[in-house]
Design a protein around this motif. Sequence first.
Motif, PDB file in Angstrom:
ATOM      1  N   ARG A 179     -20.103 -27.671 -40.625  1.00 18.72           N
ATOM      2  CA  ARG A 179     -19.578 -26.915 -39.492  1.00 18.72           C
ATOM      3  C   ARG A 179     -19.731 -25.413 -39.737  1.00 18.72           C
ATOM      4  O   ARG A 179     -19.289 -24.895 -40.751  1.00 18.72           O
TER       5      ARG A 179
ATOM      6  N   CYS B  11     -18.688 -21.942 -38.254  1.00 13.62           N
ATOM      7  CA  CYS B  11     -17.808 -21.241 -37.333  1.00 13.62           C
ATOM      8  C   CYS B  11     -18.420 -19.899 -36.963  1.00 13.62           C
ATOM      9  O   CYS B  11     -18.914 -19.169 -37.825  1.00 13.62           O
TER      10      CYS B  11
ATOM     11  N   ILE C 195     -19.227 -23.957 -34.093  1.00 12.20           N
ATOM     12  CA  ILE C 195     -17.858 -23.937 -33.576  1.00 12.20           C
ATOM     13  C   ILE C 195     -17.530 -22.481 -33.249  1.00 12.20           C
ATOM     14  O   ILE C 195     -17.468 -21.638 -34.150  1.00 12.20           O
TER      15      ILE C 195
ATOM     16  N   LEU D 117     -15.399 -19.492 -32.762  1.00  7.26           N
ATOM     17  CA  LEU D 117     -14.050 -19.083 -33.125  1.00  7.26           C
ATOM     18  C   LEU D 117     -13.536 -17.943 -32.259  1.00  7.26           C
ATOM     19  O   LEU D 117     -12.400 -17.961 -31.781  1.00  7.26           O
TER      20      LEU D 117
ATOM     21  N   ASP E  90     -11.477 -26.059 -40.463  1.00 10.55           N
ATOM     22  CA  ASP E  90     -12.548 -26.569 -39.614  1.00 10.55           C
ATOM     23  C   ASP E  90     -13.897 -25.918 -39.920  1.00 10.55           C
ATOM     24  O   ASP E  90     -14.893 -26.235 -39.262  1.00 10.55           O
ATOM     25  N   CYS E  91     -13.934 -25.008 -40.883  1.00  8.76           N
ATOM     26  CA  CYS E  91     -15.140 -24.222 -41.135  1.00  8.76           C
ATOM     27  C   CYS E  91     -15.702 -24.479 -42.533  1.00  8.76           C
ATOM     28  O   CYS E  91     -14.983 -24.366 -43.523  1.00  8.76           O
TER      29      CYS E  91
END
Length: 233
Positions: free
Chosen positions: A41, A43, A76, A78, A103-104
Amino acid sequence: MITRIYYICFLLTFVLQCTTIGFHEKKIREGMEFGDESRFRVCLITEPDITKEEISDLFTAWNHELKYYNLKAEPILLEVMERPGFWGTDILGYLMDRQLTKDCDRLLYLKGRTWGDITFEVLTLGLFVGVGVKLEVQGAVEGYTNTRGYIKAKYISTIQMLFTSPNSTLIHEGYHLLGCGHQLFMKDCYERIRDVKLLLTDPSRDPQFFPVITTSGKKILTRPEYLTYPNSE
């Protein structure tokens, strides 16, 4: 003759720095095992003039390259914000103060294009044509953990259009985000990516973090936290 050879070497070095980490070695790459597909992932912090379509195009190009290694980068978004400073060092310094959230796996800043950038592009074009000095930097990744970086995601500079593009810049810096350094040929980079994927089964790894082996050989198995400003790639 010597002048011509010098120019060719200079041009080759310049193109390699702008487009990729080195020359691909297809037979070596295809003879290596990269395991099953893995995802990480990324970000994003973007400037207001970066569109969703541009982000999609960037990641489509990067993921096309990552298919070689059975990898996929998932963007993703941010935050959308104004640039924290004009220079790349300002951006990296800002990123260094940001902690990676759960999440990163990587943090990437997408730099847009302002009137100040346009003025600087004109200046650098003059210097490049006049004396062969290239001042413009398209992106960088910090070299302490290889988890944070930025790219110039929007530009129309003559020099840039001749030698690179936002997509190729992301591919270049994307290799740094996987721990690769600069080399003439890609064998060492292939081995680094293979070894990073092998870390996915390391019992010491945070299962919520995609690991990295930095260009200096340091294994990072958990989400890094620091506030210093190290070297960059």
